[in-house]
Scaffold this active site. Structure first.
Site, PDB file in Angstrom:
ATOM      1  N   ASP A  40       0.802  -1.237   0.000  1.00  0.00           N
ATOM      2  CA  ASP A  40       0.000   0.000   0.000  1.00  0.00           C
ATOM      3  C   ASP A  40       0.834   1.286   0.000  1.00  0.00           C
ATOM      4  O   ASP A  40       1.701   1.458   0.868  1.00  0.00           O
ATOM      5  CB  ASP A  40      -0.876   0.111   1.252  1.00  0.00           C
ATOM      6  N   ASP A  75      -6.592   1.708   9.012  1.00  0.00           N
ATOM      7  CA  ASP A  75      -6.287   2.671   7.957  1.00  0.00           C
ATOM      8  C   ASP A  75      -6.939   4.043   8.197  1.00  0.00           C
ATOM      9  O   ASP A  75      -7.814   4.485   7.438  1.00  0.00           O
ATOM     10  CB  ASP A  75      -6.672   2.103   6.574  1.00  0.00           C
ATOM     11  N   GLU A 114     -10.995  -1.351   3.449  1.00  0.00           N
ATOM     12  CA  GLU A 114      -9.616  -0.957   3.743  1.00  0.00           C
ATOM     13  C   GLU A 114      -9.312   0.356   3.029  1.00  0.00           C
ATOM     14  O   GLU A 114      -9.886   0.662   1.984  1.00  0.00           O
ATOM     15  CB  GLU A 114      -8.645  -2.038   3.261  1.00  0.00           C
TER      16      GLU A 114
HETATM   17  C1  FRU Z   1      -4.372  -3.288   2.604  1.00  0.00           C
HETATM   18  C2  FRU Z   1      -4.022  -3.629   4.040  1.00  0.00           C
HETATM   19  C3  FRU Z   1      -4.461  -2.536   4.997  1.00  0.00           C
HETATM   20  C4  FRU Z   1      -3.511  -2.716   6.136  1.00  0.00           C
HETATM   21  C5  FRU Z   1      -2.234  -3.034   5.408  1.00  0.00           C
HETATM   22  C6  FRU Z   1      -1.252  -3.868   6.158  1.00  0.00           C
HETATM   23  O1  FRU Z   1      -3.564  -3.949   1.687  1.00  0.00           O
HETATM   24  O2  FRU Z   1      -4.578  -4.862   4.404  1.00  0.00           O
HETATM   25  O3  FRU Z   1      -5.803  -2.599   5.383  1.00  0.00           O
HETATM   26  O4  FRU Z   1      -3.400  -1.596   6.949  1.00  0.00           O
HETATM   27  O5  FRU Z   1      -2.613  -3.698   4.212  1.00  0.00           O
HETATM   28  O6  FRU Z   1      -0.065  -4.029   5.428  1.00  0.00           O
END
Ligand code: FRU
Length: 549
Positions: free
Chosen positions: A22, A147, A204
Site C-alpha cells: 500500500d 487505515d 480498507e
Molecule cells: C491493505 C491492508 C491494509 C492494512 C495493510 C497492512 O492492503 O490490508 O488494510 O493496513 O494492508 O499491510
C-alpha cells in the site's frame, strides 16, 4: 536468471529489494514529493515486520530512497506498522496516523510526527508517547479497525474529522468517524460516514475527496481538508474491498452537518459499481498536490507469479505510475484517471503511424525496435458500414468470461498486442469489443487479455476490463504504458483503466514486439493514428546514511 532480471521495471517505483504494498499517501513538502509505502525490509512477502518505507522525488518518477520512516518497535505496533495516511495540515504541521498491529494482533491507531519540520527530507520521525491513540470501540472487532485518514478540518470548532474503515456484524462495510482537536483525544461520532448497500465486508484504505464538476473549476484547489461542499462539487468515496481485492469508488454528495456521504446511484455504490482499475491494483490512496493543484492517485500492483519466483527476483510488487484524478465532465458518470504529465518528459524516440487499415483477422507489426519500455497512444475507427449492418450482437459480452482476444465477434476485438514475440505465441492484448444491445445502442467493452502473456506456469492469467462510454463522434482511444512486467492501459482518455502484471518468457529484451490487431469477422478497423514513444529509465538513488536492510 536473465528472464527474472528483465522483469524489474525501468520507470515504475520499486525499492531496491524486498516487498512493498500500500502507498501510505504522499505529500509535497519543501520542494520534495514524499512517498510513504508499506515495506517489508526482511523479505519478499507480507509479514509482521511490515514498516513504512520512505522516498523523495522532485518529479514523482526519479526517486531517492530514504531510511524507513517507521518500524515496528513498540508493543502497540509489534506486529507491524500498517497503513495510514501522511498529511500536511493547512497550519503547516505534518501528522502521520497509522494502524499498529499489537502483540495480540489488535488493530489500534497511532500517531507519529516528524522530529524536525525544517528538514525538507523529514528524515526522523517520532511516535507519540500516548500511543495508541485509539483502540477498537465497542461493537467493532479487534481485526476490523484500520487505515485512519484525517479527512476534514472544521474551522468553527477547530476539530479534525478522522475516518476509519470497518465492517458491521452483518458484513456491511462501514466508515467510522472520530473528531479530535489535537490528534491525542478523540470522540467517536454516533453516526457513520457511510454504510455500503451490499454486504461487501471490510473496507480498507478509505479515501474521500471532492472533484469539480465543471472544466473551469477542475484545476482549482480541491483540497478536502479545507473544501466545503457546495455547487460545482461532487465527492468521491473510495474503499479497498478486503474480500474481493479491488478498489471501488462511488460518486456522490457529502453533507457536512451530518458528516455523511450519499452515493448518487445506490446501485453503483462503493463496493459494487465503479473501479479505479479493472486489473491488478489495490489499496490506493490519493493526495492533494498543492504545488501543481491536482489530486494524484497511487495504488500497488502485486505479483501474480509464484512465491518462488519472487524469492529468486528478490523483490515483489510495484506502484503504478501516479495518476491524476478528475471528474469526467462529458459523461458525468465516472472519473478520469491519467498518468501524471511528468511521464511525458521520459519520452525519447517517437515512431508515428497513420491511417493503417486493419482487415478482419489481421495483425500489423509496429516497427519500433526493442519494445519493453513504451508509451503508446492509439486511435481507432470502425468501418461505418459494418456498424450499420450489425444488428443485435453479443448482448451478454463480458471481458472476463469472453475467452479474450481470440474470441471473434462482428465488430471486434481490435487493439494492440504488447510484449509479444514474433510468432505471437506470447502477447498481452489490450482491445475494444463493440457490441449492439437489444435497445439498438452500441456498447464498447475495454479488455486486457493476459491469457497468453507468458508461457511460464504458476501464473494467474485473466481477461480483465469493463464497458467504457464512447460518446458520439469519438474515436476508440487507447493509451498503454509498457514497462517490462507491467502493462497499464487507459481507454477513452482515462474513463476506464486496466493494469496487468505479465511475465513473458520469450517476448523479452530485443525480442519484445508490439502489433496492432483486428480480430473482428466483418469490420475493417482503421488505426487512425498511433504514436509510440520509448520511455527512459529513471534513476533511483540511495540516500547517504541509509542503512541497508
Ligand atoms: C491493505 C491492508 C491494509 C492494512 C495493510 C497492512 O492492503 O490490508 O488494510 O493496513 O494492508 O499491510
Amino acid at each position: 536468471n536473465d528472464m527474472l532480471r528483465w522483469q524489474r521495471t525501468g520507470f515504475h517505483f520499486q525499492p531496491e529489494k524486498n516487498f512493498q504494498a500500500d502507498p501510505n499517501a504522499a505529500m509535497f513538502y519543501k520542494g520534495w514529493y514524499h512517498f510513504f509505502y508499506q515495506y517489508n525490509p526482511t523479505g519478499v512477502a507480507w509479514d509482521y515486520t511490515i514498516s513504512w518505507g520512505h522516498a523523495v522525488s522532485k518529479d514523482l518518477l526519479h526517486w531517492n530512497y530514504l531510511p524507513m520512516a517507521l518500524r515496528p518497535d513498540h508493543w502497540y505496533d509489534r506486529k507491524g506498522v500498517w497503513s495510514g495516511y501522511s498529511t500536511l495540515l493547512p497550519d503547516g504541521r505534518i501528522v502521520v496516523l497509522y494502524t499498529g498491529g499489537t502483540k495480540e494482533l489488535v488493530q489500534v491507531q497511532n500517531l507519529a510526527v516528524p522530529v524536525n519540520l525544517s528538514d525538507p527530507l523529514l528524515l526522523e520521525w517520532k511516535k507519540s508517547h500516548v500511543n495508541p491513540i485509539l483502540v477498537p470501540p465497542p461493537g467493532i472487532e479487534d481485526h476490523d479497525f484500520r487505515d485512519p485518514f484525517p479527512v476534514w478540518y472544521n474551522e468553527s470548532d477547530s476539530r479534525w474529522h478522522v475516518v476509519i474503515g470497518s465492517k458491521d456484524p452483518e458484513h456491511y462495510g462501514i466508515v467510522l468517524i472520530y473528531t479530535t482537536k489535537d490528534f491525542v483525544n478523540f470522540t467517536l461520532l454516533p453516526n457513520i460516514l457511510h454504510s455500503t448497500k451490499q454486504p461487501v465486508g471490510m473496507l480498507e484504505c478509505v479515501d474521500l475527496f471532492p472533484v469539480a464538476t465543471t472544466d473551469s473549476r477542475a484545476n482549482q484547489a480541491l483540497d478536502m481538508t479545507t473544501m466545503r461542499p457546495g455547487p460545482g462539487l461532487k465527492y468521491v468515496l473510495k474503499a479497498s474491498m478486503d474480500d474481493e481485492r479491488h478498489d471501488y469508488y462511488a460518486l456522490g454528495s457529502f453533507d457536512l452537518d451530518s458528516f455523511t456521504f450519499t452515493p448518487d446511484d445506490e446501485t453503483i455504490d462503493v463496493g459494487i459499481g465503479l473501479r479505479y482499475d479493472w486489473g491488478k491494483f489495490y489499496a490506493s490512496k490519493t493526495f492533494y498536490d498543492q504545488e501543481k493543484q491536482r489530486r494524484v492517485l497511487w495504488g500497488y500492483v502485486g505479483e501474480v507469479d509464484s512465491k518462488r519466483d519472487d524469492a529468486l527476483k528478490g523483490w515483489a510488487s510495484l506502484q503504478n505510475i501516479p495518476r491524476t484524478i478528475l471528474f469526467d465532465t462529458k459523461t458525468k458518470s465516472n472519473l478520469i484517471l491519467w498518468p501524471v504529465e511528468e511521464v511525458e518528459s521520459l519520452r525519447t524516440i517517437n515512431k508515428n503511424f497513420n491511417s493503417i487499415p486493419l482487415y478482419p483477422g489481421s495483425t500489423y507489426q509496429l516497427d519500433v525496435g526493442e519494445a519493453t519500455q513504451l508509451d503508446i497512444v492509439a486511435e481507432f475507427e470502425v468501418d461505418e458500414k459494418a456498424i450499420e449492418a450489425t444488428a443485435e450482437a453479443d448482448v451478454t459480452y463480458n471481458c472476463s468470461t469472453s475467452g479474450g482476444a481470440a474470441n471473434r465477434g462482428v465488430l471486434g476485438p481490435f487493439g494492440l498486442l504488447v510484449l509479444a514475440n514474433q510468432e505471437l505465441s506470447e502477447q498481452t492484448a489490450t482491445y475494444f469489443y463493440v457490441s449492439r444491445g437489444i435497445d439498438g445502442n452500441l456498447r464498447t467493452h475495454f479488455c486486457q487479455d493476459e491469457l497468453r502473456s507468458s508461457k511460464a506456469g504458476a501464473i494467474t492469467k485473466r481477461v480483465v476490463g469493463s464497458t467504457v462510454p464512447v460518446l458520439h463522434g469519438e474515436t476508440w482511444a487507447l493509451r498503454i504504458l509498457v514497462d517490462h512486467s507491467i502493462v497499464e492501459s487507459f481507454a477513452q482518455r482515462g474513463r476506464a483503466v486496466a493494469t496487468s502484471r505479465v511475465y513473458p518468457t520469450e517476448a523479452i529484451y530485443s525480442s519484445a514486439r508490439v502489433f496492432l490487431f483486428n480480430n473482428a469477422t466483418d469490420a475493417i478497423v482503421t488505426a487512425k493514428t498511433v504514436n509510440v514513444w520509448h520511455i527512459n529509465s529513471t534513476y533511483n538513488h540511495v540516500f547517504p546514511g541509509l542503512v541497508a536492510p
